[in-house]
Design an enzyme around this catalytic site. Structure first.
Site, PDB file in Angstrom:
ATOM      1  N   LEU A 250       0.842  -1.197   0.000  1.00  0.00           N
ATOM      2  CA  LEU A 250       0.000   0.000   0.000  1.00  0.00           C
ATOM      3  C   LEU A 250       0.876   1.244   0.000  1.00  0.00           C
ATOM      4  CD1 LEU A 250      -2.994  -0.709   2.447  1.00  0.00           C
ATOM      5  CD2 LEU A 250      -3.032  -0.550  -0.049  1.00  0.00           C
ATOM      6  N   GLY A 257       7.180  -1.462 -11.415  1.00  0.00           N
ATOM      7  CA  GLY A 257       7.973  -1.783 -12.601  1.00  0.00           C
ATOM      8  C   GLY A 257       8.451  -3.214 -12.427  1.00  0.00           C
ATOM      9  N   CYS A 260       8.165  -8.555 -13.706  1.00  0.00           N
ATOM     10  CA  CYS A 260       6.996  -9.417 -13.466  1.00  0.00           C
ATOM     11  C   CYS A 260       5.648  -8.716 -13.544  1.00  0.00           C
ATOM     12  CB  CYS A 260       7.159 -10.108 -12.119  1.00  0.00           C
ATOM     13  SG  CYS A 260       8.529 -11.271 -12.113  1.00  0.00           S
TER      14      CYS A 260
HETATM   15  N1  NAD Z   1      12.580 -12.375 -11.696  1.00  0.00           N
HETATM   16  C1  NAD Z   1      11.723 -12.669 -10.746  1.00  0.00           C
HETATM   17  O1  NAD Z   1      11.706 -12.069  -9.681  1.00  0.00           O
HETATM   18  C2  NAD Z   1      10.703 -13.771 -10.948  1.00  0.00           C
HETATM   19  C3  NAD Z   1       9.983 -14.246  -9.839  1.00  0.00           C
HETATM   20  C4  NAD Z   1       9.031 -15.248 -10.024  1.00  0.00           C
HETATM   21  C5  NAD Z   1       8.812 -15.805 -11.288  1.00  0.00           C
HETATM   22  N2  NAD Z   1       9.524 -15.316 -12.334  1.00  0.00           N
HETATM   23  C6  NAD Z   1       9.321 -15.959 -13.647  1.00  0.00           C
HETATM   24  O2  NAD Z   1      10.392 -16.900 -13.825  1.00  0.00           O
HETATM   25  C7  NAD Z   1      10.802 -16.959 -15.193  1.00  0.00           C
HETATM   26  C8  NAD Z   1      12.289 -16.615 -15.310  1.00  0.00           C
HETATM   27  O3  NAD Z   1      12.473 -15.276 -14.893  1.00  0.00           O
HETATM   28  P1  NAD Z   1      13.935 -14.656 -14.633  1.00  0.00           P
HETATM   29  O4  NAD Z   1      13.722 -13.287 -14.126  1.00  0.00           O
HETATM   30  O5  NAD Z   1      14.727 -15.628 -13.825  1.00  0.00           O
HETATM   31  O6  NAD Z   1      14.495 -14.611 -16.130  1.00  0.00           O
HETATM   32  P2  NAD Z   1      15.994 -14.307 -16.616  1.00  0.00           P
HETATM   33  O7  NAD Z   1      15.842 -13.659 -17.927  1.00  0.00           O
HETATM   34  O8  NAD Z   1      16.750 -13.630 -15.528  1.00  0.00           O
HETATM   35  O9  NAD Z   1      16.639 -15.751 -16.793  1.00  0.00           O
HETATM   36  C9  NAD Z   1      16.229 -16.670 -17.757  1.00  0.00           C
HETATM   37  C10 NAD Z   1      17.452 -17.470 -18.223  1.00  0.00           C
HETATM   38  O10 NAD Z   1      17.026 -18.524 -19.076  1.00  0.00           O
HETATM   39  C11 NAD Z   1      18.050 -18.737 -20.045  1.00  0.00           C
HETATM   40  N3  NAD Z   1      17.508 -19.514 -21.172  1.00  0.00           N
HETATM   41  C12 NAD Z   1      16.605 -19.141 -22.114  1.00  0.00           C
HETATM   42  N4  NAD Z   1      16.389 -20.142 -22.977  1.00  0.00           N
HETATM   43  C13 NAD Z   1      17.155 -21.175 -22.587  1.00  0.00           C
HETATM   44  C14 NAD Z   1      17.362 -22.482 -23.076  1.00  0.00           C
HETATM   45  N5  NAD Z   1      16.727 -22.936 -24.158  1.00  0.00           N
HETATM   46  N6  NAD Z   1      18.236 -23.280 -22.435  1.00  0.00           N
HETATM   47  C15 NAD Z   1      18.897 -22.844 -21.337  1.00  0.00           C
HETATM   48  N7  NAD Z   1      18.735 -21.603 -20.828  1.00  0.00           N
HETATM   49  C16 NAD Z   1      17.880 -20.786 -21.442  1.00  0.00           C
HETATM   50  C17 NAD Z   1      18.478 -17.329 -20.417  1.00  0.00           C
HETATM   51  O11 NAD Z   1      19.747 -17.309 -21.024  1.00  0.00           O
HETATM   52  C18 NAD Z   1      18.455 -16.651 -19.044  1.00  0.00           C
HETATM   53  O12 NAD Z   1      19.724 -16.708 -18.414  1.00  0.00           O
HETATM   54  C19 NAD Z   1       9.851 -15.992 -15.925  1.00  0.00           C
HETATM   55  O13 NAD Z   1       8.757 -16.720 -16.402  1.00  0.00           O
HETATM   56  C20 NAD Z   1       9.407 -15.039 -14.848  1.00  0.00           C
HETATM   57  O14 NAD Z   1       8.152 -14.467 -15.123  1.00  0.00           O
HETATM   58  C21 NAD Z   1      10.483 -14.324 -12.203  1.00  0.00           C
HETATM   59  O1  UPG Z   2       3.626  -0.935  -1.945  1.00  0.00           O
HETATM   60  C1  UPG Z   2       4.277  -1.107  -2.973  1.00  0.00           C
HETATM   61  C2  UPG Z   2       5.010  -2.288  -3.233  1.00  0.00           C
HETATM   62  C3  UPG Z   2       5.721  -2.401  -4.428  1.00  0.00           C
HETATM   63  N1  UPG Z   2       5.704  -1.393  -5.325  1.00  0.00           N
HETATM   64  C4  UPG Z   2       6.432  -1.555  -6.610  1.00  0.00           C
HETATM   65  O2  UPG Z   2       6.045  -2.775  -7.193  1.00  0.00           O
HETATM   66  C5  UPG Z   2       7.097  -3.322  -7.979  1.00  0.00           C
HETATM   67  C6  UPG Z   2       7.331  -4.764  -7.648  1.00  0.00           C
HETATM   68  O3  UPG Z   2       7.868  -4.878  -6.368  1.00  0.00           O
HETATM   69  P1  UPG Z   2       8.090  -6.301  -5.655  1.00  0.00           P
HETATM   70  O4  UPG Z   2       6.822  -7.061  -5.694  1.00  0.00           O
HETATM   71  O5  UPG Z   2       8.690  -6.060  -4.338  1.00  0.00           O
HETATM   72  O6  UPG Z   2       9.217  -6.928  -6.591  1.00  0.00           O
HETATM   73  P2  UPG Z   2       9.290  -8.104  -7.679  1.00  0.00           P
HETATM   74  O7  UPG Z   2      10.658  -8.643  -7.570  1.00  0.00           O
HETATM   75  O8  UPG Z   2       8.820  -7.573  -8.987  1.00  0.00           O
HETATM   76  O9  UPG Z   2       8.293  -9.260  -7.160  1.00  0.00           O
HETATM   77  C7  UPG Z   2       6.972  -9.458  -7.669  1.00  0.00           C
HETATM   78  O10 UPG Z   2       7.008 -10.196  -8.876  1.00  0.00           O
HETATM   79  C8  UPG Z   2       7.667 -11.493  -8.751  1.00  0.00           C
HETATM   80  C9  UPG Z   2       7.715 -12.105 -10.137  1.00  0.00           C
HETATM   81  O11 UPG Z   2       6.515 -12.725 -10.490  1.00  0.00           O
HETATM   82  C10 UPG Z   2       6.873 -12.344  -7.750  1.00  0.00           C
HETATM   83  O12 UPG Z   2       7.497 -13.610  -7.622  1.00  0.00           O
HETATM   84  C11 UPG Z   2       6.815 -11.631  -6.401  1.00  0.00           C
HETATM   85  O13 UPG Z   2       6.012 -12.391  -5.496  1.00  0.00           O
HETATM   86  C12 UPG Z   2       6.187 -10.245  -6.612  1.00  0.00           C
HETATM   87  O14 UPG Z   2       6.178  -9.527  -5.373  1.00  0.00           O
HETATM   88  C13 UPG Z   2       8.312  -2.424  -7.712  1.00  0.00           C
HETATM   89  O15 UPG Z   2       8.480  -1.528  -8.794  1.00  0.00           O
HETATM   90  C14 UPG Z   2       7.947  -1.661  -6.453  1.00  0.00           C
HETATM   91  O16 UPG Z   2       8.535  -0.388  -6.424  1.00  0.00           O
HETATM   92  C15 UPG Z   2       4.997  -0.222  -5.083  1.00  0.00           C
HETATM   93  O17 UPG Z   2       4.982   0.697  -5.897  1.00  0.00           O
HETATM   94  N2  UPG Z   2       4.307  -0.114  -3.893  1.00  0.00           N
END
Ligand code: NAD
Ligand code: UPG
Length: 430
Positions: A250, A257, A260
């Site tokens: 909140l 941004g 995700c």
């Molecule tokens: N970043 C987060 O905080 C977060 C959190 C929860 C879920 N997710 C989800 O998890 C997934 C991965 O996100 P990320 O942020 O870790 O992505 P990322 O871009 O940081 O990493 C993905 C990796 O996969 C590799 N890759 C792609 N194709 C490949 C292949 N064929 N073989 C081997 N490696 C390969 C890329 O080179 C890259 O290093 C996404 O679907 C995202 O939405 C991300």
């Molecule tokens: O009260 C708040 C909380 C967050 N944010 C913004 O929201 C964005 C996302 O923040 P946060 O959720 O902390 O970071 P992420 O690493 O993007 O994580 C989200 O996205 C991931 C990828 O799916 C999920 O795994 C997590 O549970 C989910 O919190 C950022 O730009 C924050 O600045 C706000 O503006 N106000």
């Protein structure tokens, strides 16, 4: 257990090392050979607090290894995690190209029963799609299961979140698969929900969409507060005491941004559209968020009629603190807009400067410290609430700037303190 994690990014690397820390044998695979080279030299391709130490420990204990050889990794693992990117297509849908490539390789190289676990965020029904691709590429039929175990970690807090998850969601279509996953996740001591694959896939999108909705909701309340003379920080505090609402997510400001929320909200709008459902609330959430980042420029324009030729310090470039990630960072659009108004931008971020230079192509001045960034500027815009920036030496800063103006995009600076030092302070809805 013997695990492979395909995709060594924010999710794959962190999950892989956490499973290794729990005593599993983990092979992390990435097609990006530069990343693998770095990891084999114990250099981290991403910034995440505590990651380097954890990787070093587990390499030393021989519990984790890094390779580009997916064939060997698939053949020698019982459980294969998919953790590749699912970036947005131009129409907002998730691009499943990387998932498809990995599924094809798994099919091609599997030699006996494998449990294939999808950790990437994927549209509902992707479990079935992965099954089809795996089967299509098998040389001869080999038994396997597909489960969906979505990831909920936050960047900047990834190790902590992975080791202490709020819940573990296991979407499985067989008891055998569900039991293996349950056992693997037992040491996390978290509530486990075993459900079907499609519901698990939807839980991930619904959770992110709900959190994004909370943020856009409080941002609209902030915008109204500004007009009626209320203070959104007080409003959020008062709302947060209600346990049904809760005080998390909140914080009003310039909106969300990251890699995700922006892509997952638009992907869910598209999933709904694909079944003829108009997801009106979520469309508004996305729309509100797109505009919210420009609030800091509106505030600046209330002070300066004409921004032409002004110097502005942009403090914080990463989409949130404690990460080097600039994917969908508000800083990018804010800087573009300032440049369009012929503003000279001086930028500083404690960790994300290197990534910023690759993404922000405009001509701006990168500074190596807060004090260097603020020297001679006509205003300061705080974009990311890094601790270092919140706790900056505002007295010294006051002596370095040309004009004492702070636009606080995250409502985190002590307004009483800076106003006592002669600054004009403007937050969002405060
Ligand atoms: N970043 C987060 O905080 C977060 C959190 C929860 C879920 N997710 C989800 O998890 C997934 C991965 O996100 P990320 O942020 O870790 O992505 P990322 O871009 O940081 O990493 C993905 C990796 O996969 C590799 N890759 C792609 N194709 C490949 C292949 N064929 N073989 C081997 N490696 C390969 C890329 O080179 C890259 O290093 C996404 O679907 C995202 O939405 C991300
Ligand atoms: O009260 C708040 C909380 C967050 N944010 C913004 O929201 C964005 C996302 O923040 P946060 O959720 O902390 O970071 P992420 O690493 O993007 O994580 C989200 O996205 C991931 C990828 O799916 C999920 O795994 C997590 O549970 C989910 O919190 C950022 O730009 C924050 O600045 C706000 O503006 N106000």
């Amino acid at each position: 257990m013997k695990l492979s994690v395909i995709g060594t990014g924010y999710v794959g690397l962190v999950s892989g090392v956490c499973f290794a820390e729990l005593g599993n044998q983990v092979i992390c695979v990435d097609k990006d050979s530069e990343k693998i080279k770095m990891l084999n030299n114990l250099e981290m391709p991403i910034y995440e607090p505590g990651l380097k130490e954890l990787v070093q420990n587990n390499v030393q204990e021989s519990r984790i290894s890094f390779t580009s050889d997916i064939k060997e990794a698939v053949a020698s693992s019982d459980v294969i995690f998919i953790a590749v990117g699912t970036p947005p297509l131009p129409n907002g849908q998730a691009d499943l190209r990387f998932i498809e490539a990995v599924a094809a390789s798994i099919g091609k190289y599997m030699n006996d029963y494998k449990l294939i676990v999808n950790k990437s965020t994927v549209p509902v029904g992707t479990g079935d799609f992965v099954r089809e691709i795996v089967m299509k590429h098998q040389a001869e039929p080999v038994d396997f299961d597909i489960v969906s175990v979505p990831e909920f970690l936050r960047e900047g807090n990834a190790i902590q979140d992975s080791m202490n998850p709020d819940r573990v969601i296991i979407g499985a279509s067989s008891n055998k698969a569900a039991e293996i996953m349950k056992k693997l996740h037992e040491p996390f001591n978290a509530p486990v929900l075993i459900t079907d694959v499609k519901s698990a896939e939807m839980i991930k999108y619904a959770s992110n969409a709900f959190l994004a909705t909370k943020i856009s909701f409080i941002n609209e309340i902030a915008n109204i507060c500004e007009k009626v003379g209320a203070n959104v920080k007080e409003v959020a505090k008062g709302m947060g005491y209600d346990k049904r609402i809760g005080d998390k997510f909140l914080n009003a400001g310039i909106g969300y941004g990251g890699s995700c929320f922006p892509k997952d909200t638009t992907a869910l709008v598209e999933i709904a559209a694909s079944v003829d459902y108009d997801f009106k609330i979520l469309k508004s959430v996305v729309d509100v968020n797109k505009k919210q980042r420009f609030k800091v420029i509106d505030s600046l324009k209330q002070i300066y009629d004409n921004l032409d030729g002004k110097k502005v310090a942009v403090l914080g470039l990463a989409f949130k603190p404690n990460t080097d990630d600039l994917r969908e960072a508000p800083s990018i659009n804010i800087i573009e807009e300032l440049i369009a108004k012929n503003v000279h931008v001086k930028a500083y971020d404690p960790i994300a400067m290197n990534n910023a230079t690759k993404i922000i192509r405009n001509t701006i001045t990168y500074s190596s410290s807060v004090l260097e960034a603020v020297e001679g500027v006509d205003a300061i815009i705080l974009v990311t609430e890094w601790h270092e920036l919140i706790e900056a030496d505002w007295f010294t800063i006051g002596n370095l700037v040309n004009k004492k103006i702070i636009i606080d995009g995250r409502n985190v600076i002590d307004s009483d303190l800076v106003e006592s030092l002669g600054f004009i302070y403007k937050g969002i809805g405060v």
